[in-house]
Design a protein around this motif. Structure first.
Motif, PDB file in Angstrom:
ATOM      1  N   THR A 104      57.760 -40.930 -31.640  1.00 40.00           N
ATOM      2  CA  THR A 104      57.734 -39.495 -31.470  1.00 40.00           C
ATOM      3  C   THR A 104      56.362 -38.862 -31.635  1.00 40.00           C
ATOM      4  N   VAL A 105      55.529 -39.403 -32.501  1.00 32.30           N
ATOM      5  CA  VAL A 105      54.223 -38.791 -32.768  1.00 32.30           C
ATOM      6  C   VAL A 105      53.189 -39.393 -31.821  1.00 32.30           C
ATOM      7  N   PRO A 106      52.501 -38.550 -31.040  1.00 35.12           N
ATOM      8  CA  PRO A 106      51.470 -39.091 -30.146  1.00 35.12           C
ATOM      9  C   PRO A 106      50.272 -39.582 -30.947  1.00 35.12           C
ATOM     10  N   LYS A 107      49.544 -40.526 -30.358  1.00 32.25           N
ATOM     11  CA  LYS A 107      48.349 -41.050 -31.003  1.00 32.25           C
ATOM     12  C   LYS A 107      47.272 -39.975 -31.033  1.00 32.25           C
ATOM     13  N   ALA A 108      46.477 -40.004 -32.102  1.00 33.76           N
ATOM     14  CA  ALA A 108      45.348 -39.082 -32.193  1.00 33.76           C
ATOM     15  C   ALA A 108      44.290 -39.491 -31.172  1.00 33.76           C
ATOM     16  N   ALA A 109      43.534 -38.545 -30.678  1.00 36.89           N
ATOM     17  CA  ALA A 109      42.581 -38.809 -29.608  1.00 36.89           C
ATOM     18  C   ALA A 109      41.453 -39.746 -30.054  1.00 36.89           C
ATOM     19  N   GLY A 110      40.950 -39.589 -31.253  1.00 36.94           N
ATOM     20  CA  GLY A 110      39.819 -40.388 -31.708  1.00 36.94           C
ATOM     21  C   GLY A 110      40.221 -41.628 -32.460  1.00 36.94           C
ATOM     22  N   PHE A 111      41.488 -41.946 -32.532  1.00 38.35           N
ATOM     23  CA  PHE A 111      41.952 -43.090 -33.328  1.00 38.35           C
ATOM     24  C   PHE A 111      42.459 -44.192 -32.430  1.00 38.35           C
ATOM     25  N   GLU A 128      67.016 -58.046 -63.303  1.00 40.30           N
ATOM     26  CA  GLU A 128      67.727 -58.232 -62.044  1.00 40.30           C
ATOM     27  C   GLU A 128      67.688 -56.953 -61.216  1.00 40.30           C
ATOM     28  N   ILE A 129      67.067 -57.030 -60.040  1.00 41.86           N
ATOM     29  CA  ILE A 129      67.058 -55.918 -59.091  1.00 41.86           C
ATOM     30  C   ILE A 129      67.978 -56.333 -57.942  1.00 41.86           C
ATOM     31  N   PRO A 130      69.028 -55.570 -57.680  1.00 43.44           N
ATOM     32  CA  PRO A 130      69.925 -55.946 -56.582  1.00 43.44           C
ATOM     33  C   PRO A 130      69.167 -56.010 -55.254  1.00 43.44           C
ATOM     34  N   LYS A 131      69.398 -57.075 -54.519  1.00 44.74           N
ATOM     35  CA  LYS A 131      68.687 -57.289 -53.250  1.00 44.74           C
ATOM     36  C   LYS A 131      69.011 -56.197 -52.236  1.00 44.74           C
ATOM     37  N   GLY A 132      70.187 -55.630 -52.334  1.00 44.08           N
ATOM     38  CA  GLY A 132      70.561 -54.565 -51.408  1.00 44.08           C
ATOM     39  C   GLY A 132      69.623 -53.370 -51.487  1.00 44.08           C
ATOM     40  N   TYR A 133      69.179 -53.055 -52.689  1.00 43.90           N
ATOM     41  CA  TYR A 133      68.228 -51.942 -52.851  1.00 43.90           C
ATOM     42  C   TYR A 133      66.921 -52.254 -52.141  1.00 43.90           C
ATOM     43  N   ILE A 134      66.460 -53.468 -52.301  1.00 39.45           N
ATOM     44  CA  ILE A 134      65.185 -53.870 -51.694  1.00 39.45           C
ATOM     45  C   ILE A 134      65.309 -53.878 -50.174  1.00 39.45           C
ATOM     46  N   TYR A 135      66.395 -54.480 -49.677  1.00 39.08           N
ATOM     47  CA  TYR A 135      66.588 -54.550 -48.224  1.00 39.08           C
ATOM     48  C   TYR A 135      66.752 -53.156 -47.623  1.00 39.08           C
ATOM     49  N   PHE A 136      67.487 -52.278 -48.308  1.00 33.69           N
ATOM     50  CA  PHE A 136      67.673 -50.931 -47.785  1.00 33.69           C
ATOM     51  C   PHE A 136      66.343 -50.181 -47.730  1.00 33.69           C
ATOM     52  N   ALA A 137      65.543 -50.301 -48.782  1.00 29.42           N
ATOM     53  CA  ALA A 137      64.248 -49.618 -48.805  1.00 29.42           C
ATOM     54  C   ALA A 137      63.355 -50.122 -47.670  1.00 29.42           C
ATOM     55  N   MET A 138      63.359 -51.430 -47.448  1.00 25.51           N
ATOM     56  CA  MET A 138      62.526 -51.983 -46.379  1.00 25.51           C
ATOM     57  C   MET A 138      63.038 -51.547 -45.004  1.00 25.51           C
ATOM     58  N   ALA A 139      64.352 -51.584 -44.810  1.00 19.79           N
ATOM     59  CA  ALA A 139      64.912 -51.184 -43.513  1.00 19.79           C
ATOM     60  C   ALA A 139      64.667 -49.699 -43.250  1.00 19.79           C
ATOM     61  N   PHE A 140      64.811 -48.860 -44.279  1.00 19.81           N
ATOM     62  CA  PHE A 140      64.584 -47.430 -44.115  1.00 19.81           C
ATOM     63  C   PHE A 140      63.127 -47.152 -43.760  1.00 19.81           C
ATOM     64  N   ALA A 141      62.201 -47.801 -44.453  1.00 17.43           N
ATOM     65  CA  ALA A 141      60.779 -47.605 -44.161  1.00 17.43           C
ATOM     66  C   ALA A 141      60.441 -48.070 -42.745  1.00 17.43           C
ATOM     67  N   PHE A 142      61.029 -49.188 -42.331  1.00 17.55           N
ATOM     68  CA  PHE A 142      60.797 -49.697 -40.981  1.00 17.55           C
ATOM     69  C   PHE A 142      61.351 -48.729 -39.941  1.00 17.55           C
ATOM     70  N   LEU A 143      62.529 -48.193 -40.189  1.00 17.65           N
ATOM     71  CA  LEU A 143      63.136 -47.244 -39.255  1.00 17.65           C
ATOM     72  C   LEU A 143      62.296 -45.974 -39.146  1.00 17.65           C
ATOM     73  N   VAL A 144      61.822 -45.463 -40.271  1.00 21.11           N
ATOM     74  CA  VAL A 144      60.971 -44.272 -40.253  1.00 21.11           C
ATOM     75  C   VAL A 144      59.698 -44.542 -39.468  1.00 21.11           C
ATOM     76  N   ASP A 145      59.110 -45.724 -39.663  1.00 17.95           N
ATOM     77  CA  ASP A 145      57.886 -46.063 -38.940  1.00 17.95           C
ATOM     78  C   ASP A 145      58.148 -46.194 -37.435  1.00 17.95           C
ATOM     79  N   LEU A 146      59.286 -46.760 -37.059  1.00 22.07           N
ATOM     80  CA  LEU A 146      59.634 -46.838 -35.630  1.00 22.07           C
ATOM     81  C   LEU A 146      59.807 -45.453 -35.019  1.00 22.07           C
ATOM     82  N   ILE A 147      60.510 -44.575 -35.724  1.00 21.36           N
ATOM     83  CA  ILE A 147      60.712 -43.221 -35.216  1.00 21.36           C
ATOM     84  C   ILE A 147      59.371 -42.501 -35.090  1.00 21.36           C
ATOM     85  N   GLN A 148      58.522 -42.669 -36.093  1.00 20.33           N
ATOM     86  CA  GLN A 148      57.206 -42.035 -36.035  1.00 20.33           C
ATOM     87  C   GLN A 148      56.385 -42.584 -34.870  1.00 20.33           C
ATOM     88  N   MET A 149      56.467 -43.877 -34.636  1.00 21.98           N
ATOM     89  CA  MET A 149      55.715 -44.495 -33.543  1.00 21.98           C
ATOM     90  C   MET A 149      56.168 -43.943 -32.187  1.00 21.98           C
TER      91      MET A 149
END
Length: 102
Positions: free
Chosen positions: A94-101, A71-92
């Protein structure tokens, strides 16, 4: 003597199938309308493709764990997914796109 269900049950069952068919058709329509904007967004932001694959991996691992009666508590899974999504949004934002990408 065998008692057959009355006509009211058949009408209710038929109405349930009609409702189910409508739900499926409407969801397919929503997916068809949303497919192009979502694919364009993913093409512009490839990091979200990796994030989605990681989410699928997390969900798959949790399903395997549940199948093994771990049994893995769903809260752990949801928190990990929400945290990763939030980090990706912040990165999107704040970080400018690379010139060749693309």
């Amino acid at each position: 003597m065998v008692l057959l269900p009355g006509p009211k049950k058949h009408v209710k069952a038929c109405a349930g199938w009609v409702r189910t068919g409508f739900d499926i058709d409407s969801n397919v329509g929503i997916m068809l309308v949303a497919a192009k904007p979502i694919s364009e967004f993913i093409a512009r932001h490839p990091s979200f493709k990796i994030l989605a694959l990681c989410f699928l991996l997390i969900i798959g691992m949790s399903l395997v764990a549940e199948g093994l009666h771990v049994e893995i508590p769903k809260g752990y899974i949801y928190f990990a997914m929400a945290f990763a999504f939030l980090v990706d949004l912040i990165q999107m934002k704040t970080v400018p796109k690379a010139a060749g990408f693309k």
